[in-house]
Design a protein around this motif. Structure first.
Motif, PDB file in Angstrom:
ATOM      1  N   ALA A 216       0.827  -1.201   0.000  1.00  9.99           N
ATOM      2  CA  ALA A 216       0.000   0.000   0.000  1.00  9.99           C
ATOM      3  C   ALA A 216       0.866   1.256   0.000  1.00  9.99           C
ATOM      4  O   ALA A 216       2.023   1.244   0.421  1.00  9.99           O
ATOM      5  N   THR A 217       0.295   2.344  -0.486  1.00 11.06           N
ATOM      6  CA  THR A 217       0.979   3.634  -0.485  1.00 11.06           C
ATOM      7  C   THR A 217       1.139   4.139   0.946  1.00 11.06           C
ATOM      8  O   THR A 217       0.209   4.068   1.749  1.00 11.06           O
ATOM      9  N   VAL A 218       2.315   4.657   1.259  1.00  8.42           N
ATOM     10  CA  VAL A 218       2.602   5.205   2.583  1.00  8.42           C
ATOM     11  C   VAL A 218       3.216   6.586   2.408  1.00  8.42           C
ATOM     12  O   VAL A 218       4.167   6.765   1.651  1.00  8.42           O
ATOM     13  N   ASP A 219       2.652   7.586   3.088  1.00 11.81           N
ATOM     14  CA  ASP A 219       3.211   8.934   3.044  1.00 11.81           C
ATOM     15  C   ASP A 219       4.564   8.971   3.736  1.00 11.81           C
ATOM     16  O   ASP A 219       4.789   8.271   4.730  1.00 11.81           O
ATOM     17  N   VAL A 220       5.447   9.810   3.242  1.00 13.25           N
ATOM     18  CA  VAL A 220       6.770   9.989   3.845  1.00 13.25           C
ATOM     19  C   VAL A 220       6.739  11.249   4.698  1.00 13.25           C
ATOM     20  O   VAL A 220       6.399  12.333   4.200  1.00 13.25           O
ATOM     21  N   PRO A 221       7.058  11.162   5.987  1.00 10.76           N
ATOM     22  CA  PRO A 221       7.032  12.346   6.846  1.00 10.76           C
ATOM     23  C   PRO A 221       8.028  13.408   6.390  1.00 10.76           C
ATOM     24  O   PRO A 221       9.066  13.102   5.810  1.00 10.76           O
ATOM     25  N   ASP A 222       7.701  14.645   6.678  1.00 10.18           N
ATOM     26  CA  ASP A 222       8.613  15.753   6.409  1.00 10.18           C
ATOM     27  C   ASP A 222       9.320  16.108   7.708  1.00 10.18           C
ATOM     28  O   ASP A 222       8.769  16.815   8.560  1.00 10.18           O
ATOM     29  N   PHE A 223      10.510  15.622   7.887  1.00  8.28           N
ATOM     30  CA  PHE A 223      11.248  15.849   9.125  1.00  8.28           C
ATOM     31  C   PHE A 223      11.738  17.288   9.256  1.00  8.28           C
ATOM     32  O   PHE A 223      12.155  17.703  10.334  1.00  8.28           O
ATOM     33  N   THR A 224      11.690  18.048   8.168  1.00 10.10           N
ATOM     34  CA  THR A 224      12.114  19.452   8.234  1.00 10.10           C
ATOM     35  C   THR A 224      10.978  20.377   8.669  1.00 10.10           C
ATOM     36  O   THR A 224      11.191  21.580   8.815  1.00 10.10           O
ATOM     37  N   SER A 225       9.774  19.844   8.832  1.00  8.57           N
ATOM     38  CA  SER A 225       8.602  20.640   9.221  1.00  8.57           C
ATOM     39  C   SER A 225       8.379  21.823   8.280  1.00  8.57           C
ATOM     40  O   SER A 225       8.044  22.933   8.716  1.00  8.57           O
ATOM     41  N   GLY A 226       8.588  21.598   6.997  1.00 10.34           N
ATOM     42  CA  GLY A 226       8.303  22.621   5.993  1.00 10.34           C
ATOM     43  C   GLY A 226       9.486  23.432   5.548  1.00 10.34           C
ATOM     44  O   GLY A 226       9.412  24.128   4.526  1.00 10.34           O
ATOM     45  N   SER A 227      10.616  23.356   6.278  1.00  7.91           N
ATOM     46  CA  SER A 227      11.755  24.195   5.906  1.00  7.91           C
ATOM     47  C   SER A 227      12.456  23.696   4.639  1.00  7.91           C
ATOM     48  O   SER A 227      13.312  24.399   4.094  1.00  7.91           O
ATOM     49  N   TRP A 228      12.085  22.518   4.150  1.00  6.17           N
ATOM     50  CA  TRP A 228      12.685  22.008   2.910  1.00  6.17           C
ATOM     51  C   TRP A 228      12.483  22.974   1.753  1.00  6.17           C
ATOM     52  O   TRP A 228      13.286  23.013   0.820  1.00  6.17           O
ATOM     53  N   GLU A 229      11.411  23.762   1.816  1.00  2.01           N
ATOM     54  CA  GLU A 229      11.100  24.672   0.710  1.00  2.01           C
ATOM     55  C   GLU A 229      12.142  25.768   0.554  1.00  2.01           C
ATOM     56  O   GLU A 229      12.348  26.281  -0.551  1.00  2.01           O
ATOM     57  N   THR A 230      12.807  26.134   1.644  1.00  2.00           N
ATOM     58  CA  THR A 230      13.774  27.239   1.590  1.00  2.00           C
ATOM     59  C   THR A 230      15.198  26.811   1.940  1.00  2.00           C
ATOM     60  O   THR A 230      16.133  27.601   1.774  1.00  2.00           O
ATOM     61  N   ASN A 231      15.384  25.597   2.428  1.00  2.00           N
ATOM     62  CA  ASN A 231      16.748  25.112   2.725  1.00  2.00           C
ATOM     63  C   ASN A 231      17.589  25.109   1.455  1.00  2.00           C
ATOM     64  O   ASN A 231      17.102  24.795   0.377  1.00  2.00           O
ATOM     65  N   LYS A 232      18.855  25.444   1.611  1.00  2.00           N
ATOM     66  CA  LYS A 232      19.759  25.522   0.462  1.00  2.00           C
ATOM     67  C   LYS A 232      20.638  24.276   0.385  1.00  2.00           C
ATOM     68  O   LYS A 232      21.020  23.713   1.409  1.00  2.00           O
ATOM     69  N   PRO A 233      20.997  23.846  -0.828  1.00  4.17           N
ATOM     70  CA  PRO A 233      21.916  22.701  -0.973  1.00  4.17           C
ATOM     71  C   PRO A 233      23.233  22.978  -0.267  1.00  4.17           C
ATOM     72  O   PRO A 233      23.734  24.107  -0.261  1.00  4.17           O
ATOM     73  N   VAL A 234      23.798  21.936   0.323  1.00  4.95           N
ATOM     74  CA  VAL A 234      25.062  22.107   1.034  1.00  4.95           C
ATOM     75  C   VAL A 234      26.218  22.143   0.041  1.00  4.95           C
ATOM     76  O   VAL A 234      26.111  21.680  -1.094  1.00  4.95           O
ATOM     77  N   ASP A 235      27.336  22.718   0.498  1.00  3.97           N
ATOM     78  CA  ASP A 235      28.532  22.817  -0.333  1.00  3.97           C
ATOM     79  C   ASP A 235      29.371  21.555  -0.139  1.00  3.97           C
ATOM     80  O   ASP A 235      30.346  21.548   0.606  1.00  3.97           O
ATOM     81  N   ILE A 236      28.961  20.485  -0.783  1.00  3.29           N
ATOM     82  CA  ILE A 236      29.737  19.253  -0.670  1.00  3.29           C
ATOM     83  C   ILE A 236      30.934  19.270  -1.616  1.00  3.29           C
ATOM     84  O   ILE A 236      31.790  18.383  -1.583  1.00  3.29           O
ATOM     85  N   LEU A 237      31.014  20.284  -2.458  1.00  3.15           N
ATOM     86  CA  LEU A 237      32.049  20.317  -3.490  1.00  3.15           C
ATOM     87  C   LEU A 237      33.240  21.189  -3.110  1.00  3.15           C
ATOM     88  O   LEU A 237      34.047  21.567  -3.940  1.00  3.15           O
ATOM     89  N   LEU A 238      33.320  21.581  -1.844  1.00  2.87           N
ATOM     90  CA  LEU A 238      34.524  22.202  -1.279  1.00  2.87           C
ATOM     91  C   LEU A 238      34.763  23.636  -1.757  1.00  2.87           C
ATOM     92  O   LEU A 238      35.872  24.000  -2.130  1.00  2.87           O
ATOM     93  N   LYS A 239      33.721  24.441  -1.743  1.00  2.00           N
ATOM     94  CA  LYS A 239      33.910  25.860  -2.035  1.00  2.00           C
ATOM     95  C   LYS A 239      34.503  26.585  -0.840  1.00  2.00           C
ATOM     96  O   LYS A 239      35.100  27.649  -0.987  1.00  2.00           O
ATOM     97  N   GLU A 240      34.320  26.017   0.362  1.00  2.00           N
ATOM     98  CA  GLU A 240      34.898  26.584   1.575  1.00  2.00           C
ATOM     99  C   GLU A 240      35.645  25.487   2.328  1.00  2.00           C
ATOM    100  O   GLU A 240      35.412  24.303   2.137  1.00  2.00           O
ATOM    101  N   GLY A 241      36.528  25.907   3.219  1.00  2.00           N
ATOM    102  CA  GLY A 241      37.290  24.945   4.005  1.00  2.00           C
ATOM    103  C   GLY A 241      38.363  24.287   3.154  1.00  2.00           C
ATOM    104  O   GLY A 241      38.934  24.878   2.256  1.00  2.00           O
ATOM    105  N   GLY A 242      38.641  23.022   3.480  1.00  2.00           N
ATOM    106  CA  GLY A 242      39.626  22.277   2.721  1.00  2.00           C
ATOM    107  C   GLY A 242      41.049  22.437   3.196  1.00  2.00           C
ATOM    108  O   GLY A 242      41.987  22.070   2.490  1.00  2.00           O
TER     109      GLY A 242
END
Length: 473
Positions: free
Chosen positions: A441-467
């Motif tokens: 059966a179809t099961v809904d997936v919870p939104d653990f971000t409580s709605g903030s997914w709409e404005t959260n930005k992708p993380v810099d996994i490609l090393l633009k900072e640090g390193g």
């Protein structure tokens, strides 16, 4: 209606829905992911604090403690001995001989950690220590959340081996504790740091595939012998997981890289899933074969095992689809699939070597793929890739992950995987159990971000900072 963020389905309490009739579940399977144990529909409270993109204060030196020193813990410990700005302050395992081996490894690299061992709550004393910033947890799955929650409550960041949690309630416990304490909670999904996965992530970020349409991942790895090995997993814990649960029990290796490609929790979210398991063709037979020679396996000979192959389909908010599979007991060829399909191109990792198409019906040739690899090679691979291969650990991806995690903590940067990723990717397992138990059966997936997914930005996994964290070989 009680608005309690953790007042929802406790899968263990329903024993796989065995106490509920099929008629009760019919038509409401889509709500099961957000239904409490007492039948009330669950609505999350407002987010305490958004951990997505959160940068904790810089730690010039990261003081680390390790809990669980069986299969995965020593790998992380060895990696940490090769990083500047790291002090190994504590090691812990209920088995003294395993703790002693870790102590010797650390001392051989110039560290002198405190040893905690011999009792079932020795790990708490490690978490109570005032001179630890980060706790690595590499214990059996059902111990992950109690240890992580306690460590965060004691002011420690935590890194947890996969999966981070085994029930939906545990997923929410991680989210709430991380938000309330503002301590990082990262699931150590090493496949996100494998070289082809990082390459396709960079290609996706730069638009090579166009708009992403579909992704596939898997964990297909024959662990049958190891599951039944008395000297394998501590007290046969992984075999017991296969006995009492039926679904995709280990989704994150194939799922994590696809989620990062699709920016799940960061502009996109999962909507619902359906999951199907076949029957067990292999595990019960193996248990009976062993029981005929060794009485130790007698209880396992009459157990009800999960299906050997599980296939799950997920639909996202924007209409993308994800397929993930799980099979760790069939004589199957190893694969995590890692397939990316976009409007302009496609990539497929397995069978290796990885293949790429720029929209045509045929894969590009070896020279063309080499040129694309050079063009889109992520900075993290350029900087640390060769060193990671020398250190090893699943071809170097373990070291890349550990190096990057320490580098982020030392530079005060957000981690590549946050608590919402840990919760969501881990939650797929109990959600698939729900679907399988109710005839896919179809099961809904919870939104653990409580709605903030709409404005959260992708993380810099490609090393633009640090390193700037140096490696000591």
């Amino acid at each position: 209606m009680k608005n309690n963020r953790r007042d929802f389905l406790k899968l263990g309490g329903l024993t796989g829905f065995g106490i509920l009739g099929g008629g009760v579940l019919k038509g409401v399977a889509g709500e099961l992911a957000n239904t409490s144990a007492n039948g009330k529909y669950y609505q999350p409270l407002k987010q305490h604090f958004n951990m997505s993109g959160y940068a904790a204060p810089k730690l010039n030196t990261v003081r680390v403690g390790f809990i669980g020193l069986g299969m995965r813990g020593p790998t992380h410990l060895n990696n940490m001995t090769k990083l500047e700005g790291v002090e190994i302050k504590a090691v812990c395992d209920i088995r003294p001989d395993f703790a002693d081996k870790a102590l010797k490894m650390a001392k051989g690299a110039g560290h002198n950690p405190q040893v905690y061992s011999g009792t079932s709550d020795a790990w708490k004393k490690l978490c109570d220590s005032k001179d630890i910033d980060l706790v690595f947890i590499a214990t059996p799955w059902d111990m992950h959340v109690p240890m992580a929650v306690y460590a965060m409550q004691q002011g420690k960041h935590v890194c947890i081996e996969v999966p981070a949690a085994v029930t939906l309630e545990e997923c929410w416990q991680l989210v709430e504790t991380s938000e309330q304490t503002r301590q990082h909670c990262m699931m150590m999904e090493n496949c996100c740091y494998d070289f082809f996965e990082l390459l396709t992530l960079n290609m996706a970020r730069q638009g090579f595939f166009g708009e992403l349409v579909h992704g596939e991942g898997a964990y297909i790895h024959n662990l049958l012998g190891l599951n039944f090995d008395k000297d394998g997993y501590y007290e046969m814990w992984r075999l017991r997981e296969n006995v009492r649960r039926d679904g995709n029990l280990y989704p994150t290796h194939g799922l994590g890289p696809i989620c990062q490609l699709m920016n799940i929790n960061r502009g996109e979210k999962m909507d619902y899933l359906v999951s199907m398991s076949g029957k067990d063709f292999i595990m019960a037979g193996k248990a009976k074969e062993l029981a005929a020679k060794d009485n130790f396996f007698e209880p396992y000979a009459y157990a009800h095992y999960r299906g050997n192959m599980n296939t799950t389909s997920i639909r996202t908010n924007t209409g993308r689809t994800i397929m993930i599979q799980h099979d760790v007991t069939s004589p199957n060829v190893y694969s995590r699939i890692h397939k990316v399909v976009g409007t302009n191109g496609t990539a497929l990792k397995y069978p290796e070597p990885g293949k790429i198409s720029n929209g045509g019906e045929d894969w590009l040739n070896e020279q063309e793929i080499k040129a694309l690899t050079e063009k889109y090679q992520p900075p993290i691979v350029k900087k640390v890739g060769e060193l990671a291969k020398k250190v090893g650990g699943h071809g170097g991806m373990d070291f890349l992950m550990d190096w990057r995690t320490i580098d982020c903590l030392r530079n005060g940067l957000p981690l590549d995987q946050d608590v919402y990723d840990a919760a969501l990717w881990s939650a797929i397992a109990p959600l698939t159990e729900q679907s399988v138990a109710n005839r896919s059966a179809t099961v809904d997936v919870p939104d653990f971000t409580s709605g903030s997914w709409e404005t959260n930005k992708p993380v810099d996994i490609l090393l633009k900072e640090g390193g700037n964290t140096q490696v000591k070989l």
